[in-house]
Design a protein around this motif. Sequence first.
Motif, PDB file in Angstrom:
ATOM      1  N   LEU A  13      21.681  64.727  -6.679  1.00 49.57           N
ATOM      2  CA  LEU A  13      21.842  63.661  -5.975  1.00 49.57           C
ATOM      3  C   LEU A  13      20.561  63.160  -5.498  1.00 49.57           C
ATOM      4  O   LEU A  13      19.562  63.845  -5.321  1.00 49.57           O
ATOM      5  N   ASP A  14      20.285  61.863  -5.639  1.00 49.85           N
ATOM      6  CA  ASP A  14      18.663  61.460  -5.491  1.00 49.85           C
ATOM      7  C   ASP A  14      18.874  61.046  -3.912  1.00 49.85           C
ATOM      8  O   ASP A  14      17.595  61.169  -3.366  1.00 49.85           O
ATOM      9  N   HIS A  15      19.481  59.766  -3.693  1.00 49.82           N
ATOM     10  CA  HIS A  15      19.229  59.174  -2.683  1.00 49.82           C
ATOM     11  C   HIS A  15      20.563  58.241  -2.136  1.00 49.82           C
ATOM     12  O   HIS A  15      21.368  58.086  -2.647  1.00 49.82           O
ATOM     13  N   PHE A  16      20.483  57.930  -0.897  1.00 46.21           N
ATOM     14  CA  PHE A  16      21.394  56.867  -0.061  1.00 46.21           C
ATOM     15  C   PHE A  16      20.593  55.348  -0.120  1.00 46.21           C
ATOM     16  O   PHE A  16      19.404  55.553  -0.056  1.00 46.21           O
ATOM     17  N   ASN A  17      21.418  54.623   0.166  1.00 43.96           N
ATOM     18  CA  ASN A  17      20.694  53.065   0.419  1.00 43.96           C
ATOM     19  C   ASN A  17      21.688  52.469   1.667  1.00 43.96           C
ATOM     20  O   ASN A  17      22.757  52.363   1.463  1.00 43.96           O
ATOM     21  N   GLN A  18      20.979  52.187   2.742  1.00 51.67           N
ATOM     22  CA  GLN A  18      21.855  51.653   3.795  1.00 51.67           C
ATOM     23  C   GLN A  18      21.297  50.105   4.032  1.00 51.67           C
ATOM     24  O   GLN A  18      20.201  49.624   3.949  1.00 51.67           O
ATOM     25  N   VAL A  19      22.467  49.485   4.368  1.00 48.70           N
ATOM     26  CA  VAL A  19      22.240  47.971   4.706  1.00 48.70           C
ATOM     27  C   VAL A  19      22.157  47.814   6.366  1.00 48.70           C
ATOM     28  O   VAL A  19      23.310  48.396   7.091  1.00 48.70           O
ATOM     29  N   THR A  20      21.194  47.319   6.784  1.00 48.74           N
ATOM     30  CA  THR A  20      20.852  47.083   8.249  1.00 48.74           C
ATOM     31  C   THR A  20      20.470  45.485   8.438  1.00 48.74           C
ATOM     32  O   THR A  20      19.581  44.932   7.825  1.00 48.74           O
ATOM     33  N   PRO A  21      20.790  45.111   9.717  1.00 53.34           N
ATOM     34  CA  PRO A  21      20.126  43.672  10.018  1.00 53.34           C
ATOM     35  C   PRO A  21      18.628  43.634  10.324  1.00 53.34           C
ATOM     36  O   PRO A  21      18.104  42.684   9.815  1.00 53.34           O
ATOM     37  N   ASP A  22      18.297  44.552  10.830  1.00 59.05           N
ATOM     38  CA  ASP A  22      16.884  44.783  11.229  1.00 59.05           C
ATOM     39  C   ASP A  22      16.114  46.015  10.658  1.00 59.05           C
ATOM     40  O   ASP A  22      16.065  46.913  11.136  1.00 59.05           O
ATOM     41  N   VAL A  23      15.370  45.675   9.411  1.00 57.29           N
ATOM     42  CA  VAL A  23      14.742  46.739   8.691  1.00 57.29           C
ATOM     43  C   VAL A  23      13.554  47.343   9.513  1.00 57.29           C
ATOM     44  O   VAL A  23      13.576  48.697   9.821  1.00 57.29           O
ATOM     45  N   GLY A  24      12.976  46.512  10.154  1.00 53.67           N
ATOM     46  CA  GLY A  24      11.786  47.034  10.904  1.00 53.67           C
ATOM     47  C   GLY A  24      12.108  47.901  12.296  1.00 53.67           C
ATOM     48  O   GLY A  24      11.339  49.051  12.374  1.00 53.67           O
ATOM     49  N   ARG A  25      13.189  47.726  12.857  1.00 51.69           N
ATOM     50  CA  ARG A  25      13.772  48.380  13.740  1.00 51.69           C
ATOM     51  C   ARG A  25      14.144  49.760  13.211  1.00 51.69           C
ATOM     52  O   ARG A  25      13.968  50.794  13.727  1.00 51.69           O
ATOM     53  N   GLY A  26      15.172  49.688  12.107  1.00 50.38           N
ATOM     54  CA  GLY A  26      15.416  51.001  11.406  1.00 50.38           C
ATOM     55  C   GLY A  26      14.251  51.736  10.951  1.00 50.38           C
ATOM     56  O   GLY A  26      14.425  52.961  10.794  1.00 50.38           O
ATOM     57  N   ARG A  27      13.360  51.218  10.453  1.00 44.37           N
ATOM     58  CA  ARG A  27      12.261  51.766   9.912  1.00 44.37           C
ATOM     59  C   ARG A  27      11.370  52.792  11.122  1.00 44.37           C
ATOM     60  O   ARG A  27      11.204  54.001  10.582  1.00 44.37           O
ATOM     61  N   LYS A  28      11.311  52.160  12.171  1.00 42.54           N
ATOM     62  CA  LYS A  28      10.623  53.079  13.405  1.00 42.54           C
ATOM     63  C   LYS A  28      11.382  54.145  13.436  1.00 42.54           C
ATOM     64  O   LYS A  28      10.881  55.332  13.742  1.00 42.54           O
ATOM     65  N   TYR A  29      12.870  53.794  13.709  1.00 40.81           N
ATOM     66  CA  TYR A  29      13.697  55.005  14.086  1.00 40.81           C
ATOM     67  C   TYR A  29      13.681  56.289  13.267  1.00 40.81           C
ATOM     68  O   TYR A  29      13.637  57.243  13.299  1.00 40.81           O
ATOM     69  N   LEU A  30      13.683  55.751  11.566  1.00 46.17           N
ATOM     70  CA  LEU A  30      13.508  56.879  10.737  1.00 46.17           C
ATOM     71  C   LEU A  30      12.134  57.436  10.612  1.00 46.17           C
ATOM     72  O   LEU A  30      12.164  58.809  10.500  1.00 46.17           O
ATOM     73  N   GLU A  31      11.231  56.552  10.815  1.00 51.04           N
ATOM     74  CA  GLU A  31       9.878  57.328  10.967  1.00 51.04           C
ATOM     75  C   GLU A  31       9.584  58.270  12.181  1.00 51.04           C
ATOM     76  O   GLU A  31       9.023  59.551  12.045  1.00 51.04           O
ATOM     77  N   ASP A  32      10.281  57.956  13.149  1.00 47.22           N
ATOM     78  CA  ASP A  32      10.532  59.061  14.458  1.00 47.22           C
ATOM     79  C   ASP A  32      11.110  60.244  14.024  1.00 47.22           C
ATOM     80  O   ASP A  32      10.917  61.366  14.528  1.00 47.22           O
ATOM     81  N   LEU A  33      12.298  60.036  13.129  1.00 50.10           N
ATOM     82  CA  LEU A  33      13.030  61.049  12.771  1.00 50.10           C
ATOM     83  C   LEU A  33      12.350  62.231  11.781  1.00 50.10           C
ATOM     84  O   LEU A  33      12.672  63.026  11.311  1.00 50.10           O
ATOM     85  N   GLY A  34      11.210  61.588  11.298  1.00 51.77           N
ATOM     86  CA  GLY A  34      10.391  62.509  10.192  1.00 51.77           C
ATOM     87  C   GLY A  34      10.378  61.820   8.717  1.00 51.77           C
ATOM     88  O   GLY A  34       9.540  62.436   8.158  1.00 51.77           O
ATOM     89  N   PHE A  35      11.094  60.711   8.572  1.00 53.54           N
ATOM     90  CA  PHE A  35      10.752  60.116   7.241  1.00 53.54           C
ATOM     91  C   PHE A  35       9.482  59.619   7.180  1.00 53.54           C
ATOM     92  O   PHE A  35       8.848  58.760   8.016  1.00 53.54           O
ATOM     93  N   ARG A  36       9.170  59.428   5.807  1.00 50.32           N
ATOM     94  CA  ARG A  36       7.917  58.589   5.501  1.00 50.32           C
ATOM     95  C   ARG A  36       8.027  57.292   4.766  1.00 50.32           C
ATOM     96  O   ARG A  36       8.943  57.840   3.618  1.00 50.32           O
TER      97      ARG A  36
END
Length: 357
Positions: free
Chosen positions: A153-176
Amino acid sequence: MTDPIATPINTPPDILRCAYMDIVVTDLAKSREFYVDILGLVVTEESDTEIYLRSFEEFIHHNLVLRQGPVAAVAAMAFRVRGPEDVDLAEAYYRELGCRTERRTDGFVKGIGDSVRVEDPLGFPYEFFYSTTHVERLAWRYDLQGPGALVRLDHFNQVTPDVGRGRKYLEDLGFRVTEDIKDEDGVTYAAWMRRKDTVHDTALTGGNGPRMHHIAFSTHEKHNIIYICDKLGALRKSDLIERGPGRHGVSNAFYLYLRDPDGHRVEIYTQDYYTGDPDNPVVTWDVHDNQRRDWWGNPVVPSWYTDASLVLDLDGNPQPVIERTESSEMAVTVGADGFSYTRKDDELAGFKLGTTL
């Protein structure tokens, strides 16, 4: 743009990797034919209402759960964490964010122990777990592996209206972030986020959401993907191929996109690159560079931009879909006459027929 998501004070869980997806299908027999008979995923166990599947190199109980239900949707996108204490951290982290959480010490599915599911700030059903049943790793069982074997299993891909907002949330969660797509006005159309040392464990694609764009399984080599195409042709099931085969600009990976009997999108993926150094540079693509999605410059079919799977809340109800208000990636990369172009200032070239985009 919507309001930003606050950064919690609590420590986030230490996420290792994407681990499994729990999806609802409307015809379990048809889904079994697609995922087992055609794609060759390994059945760990099954019943009249659910099937647990894994890839050939996996040692945890499963990478995919197929669950019979009335509405095709995603029930959970699950991540494995480093230790049991990280399940506690995940629960506290999301409670601080004001998200709904549910904890089950015996797990939500077979083969998974103590875990927490959350309705995250973007509306996605995330799960975090450590405890799992180990099963036989079939990496050495070449007698069982076919020429199109799905190994990870390599990855998921999620559709979201505001990528910038989601990016910050996932970076806070520890994603790079490893790669992203932007325009000259600073609009972010997509971002690739990783925990393991590859290009991504999940990606954010701008669009109406929350919805699941795809789940991706890896093969060892690109010839494995070509075999899958040949097999689908031989079975007279080439209509299951939505896009590809081809090579991405983003990730540099060789790809193929398929649609299962319910329309859930599955990517077959191979040969991306190592990203584990702490100073690994982010690769930014211009949204007008038509090699970003396909290195050969082939247009993207419209369904790839518009179609995606619903996601469920913790009660099993579909989450409402919110419309994206920022620019559409599809709209800004197609000329008025329907032809695509390779870069923003290029003249339109008629050999890339607009009917394929």
